[in-house]
Design an enzyme around this catalytic site. Structure first.
Site, PDB file in Angstrom:
ATOM      1  N   HIS A  52       0.851  -1.193   0.000  1.00  0.00           N
ATOM      2  CA  HIS A  52       0.000   0.000   0.000  1.00  0.00           C
ATOM      3  C   HIS A  52       0.888   1.244   0.000  1.00  0.00           C
ATOM      4  O   HIS A  52       2.008   1.220   0.540  1.00  0.00           O
ATOM      5  CB  HIS A  52      -0.887   0.019   1.239  1.00  0.00           C
ATOM      6  CG  HIS A  52      -1.962  -1.018   1.223  1.00  0.00           C
ATOM      7  ND1 HIS A  52      -3.126  -0.891   1.949  1.00  0.00           N
ATOM      8  CD2 HIS A  52      -2.065  -2.211   0.581  1.00  0.00           C
ATOM      9  CE1 HIS A  52      -3.883  -1.948   1.757  1.00  0.00           C
ATOM     10  NE2 HIS A  52      -3.254  -2.765   0.927  1.00  0.00           N
ATOM     11  N   GLU A  54       0.842   3.917   1.731  1.00  0.00           N
ATOM     12  CA  GLU A  54       1.255   4.385   3.061  1.00  0.00           C
ATOM     13  C   GLU A  54       2.437   3.579   3.592  1.00  0.00           C
ATOM     14  O   GLU A  54       3.416   4.137   4.102  1.00  0.00           O
ATOM     15  CB  GLU A  54       0.090   4.265   4.061  1.00  0.00           C
ATOM     16  CG  GLU A  54      -1.146   5.024   3.665  1.00  0.00           C
ATOM     17  CD  GLU A  54      -2.181   4.203   2.884  1.00  0.00           C
ATOM     18  OE1 GLU A  54      -3.381   4.435   3.078  1.00  0.00           O
ATOM     19  OE2 GLU A  54      -1.779   3.321   2.082  1.00  0.00           O
ATOM     20  N   CYS A  82      -6.448   1.957   5.501  1.00  0.00           N
ATOM     21  CA  CYS A  82      -7.115   0.751   5.995  1.00  0.00           C
ATOM     22  C   CYS A  82      -6.577   0.430   7.402  1.00  0.00           C
ATOM     23  O   CYS A  82      -5.717   1.139   7.930  1.00  0.00           O
ATOM     24  CB  CYS A  82      -6.836  -0.415   5.054  1.00  0.00           C
ATOM     25  SG  CYS A  82      -5.095  -0.924   5.038  1.00  0.00           S
ATOM     26  N   CYS A  85      -2.666  -0.170   7.468  1.00  0.00           N
ATOM     27  CA  CYS A  85      -1.896   1.063   7.355  1.00  0.00           C
ATOM     28  C   CYS A  85      -2.080   1.961   8.572  1.00  0.00           C
ATOM     29  O   CYS A  85      -1.126   2.595   9.034  1.00  0.00           O
ATOM     30  CB  CYS A  85      -2.273   1.800   6.073  1.00  0.00           C
ATOM     31  SG  CYS A  85      -1.807   0.890   4.586  1.00  0.00           S
TER      32      CYS A  85
END
Length: 159
Positions: A52, A54, A82, A85
């Site tokens: 991801h 992040e 999410c 993260c």
């Protein structure tokens, strides 16, 4: 630079993800007004559910700063993080997350869950929503509209 300028940098990263067929999420990590790192989703490209924007941004910053702690940093991200993260934001000691668009499906900074401000945890992340929200939403909507159209074309050519 202002919140808007940093979010625009995150949007540039999200557009890179879009061009690669990734869900268009971009992130930029800033400390004392200076960009430390930036990244975009690479989940599909790398076949890695952990890739991801992040997480990749934080990993780059930790390597650059030679520290697991990201004290006094602000993460600008185009879509609400999410739970994975959000947990990473807490563990890395990010000071603040600035979010473009809420995530009504998996948002864990206040929309579905609020991991970053959970009272039982030993660190809390300040949260700001809505910076360049319209542009962030439009990019995501355009991505999913394109994906639906491509899926319809694929299904109609098979049947």
């Amino acid at each position: 630079m202002s919140d808007i300028k940093f979010m625009q940098l995150a949007l540039k990263e999200a557009k890179k993800a879009f061009e690669k067929g990734e869900i268009p999420v971009g992130a930029v990590l800033v400390q004392y007004g200076r960009v430390i790192s930036k990244a975009h989703n690479l989940v599909e490209t790398w076949s890695d559910s952990l890739a991801h924007a992040e997480i990749l941004t934080m990993k780059k910053a930790q390597k650059k700063m030679k520290s697991k702690w990201l004290y006094d940093t602000v993460l600008y991200v185009t879509l609400e993080p999410c739970s994975m993260c959000s947990g990473a934001l807490v563990l890395a000691r990010i000071a603040k997350v600035v979010i473009g668009a809420k995530n009504d499906k998996t948002g864990a900074c206040g929309t579905i869950l609020n991991i970053v401000q959970e009272k039982k945890l030993n660190h809390h992340v300040d949260v700001e929503f809505g910076v360049e929200e319209k542009m962030c939403k439009e990019l995501l909507q355009n991505f999913f509209k394109k994906r639906r159209q491509e899926n319809r074309c694929t299904r109609s050519s098979i049947g």
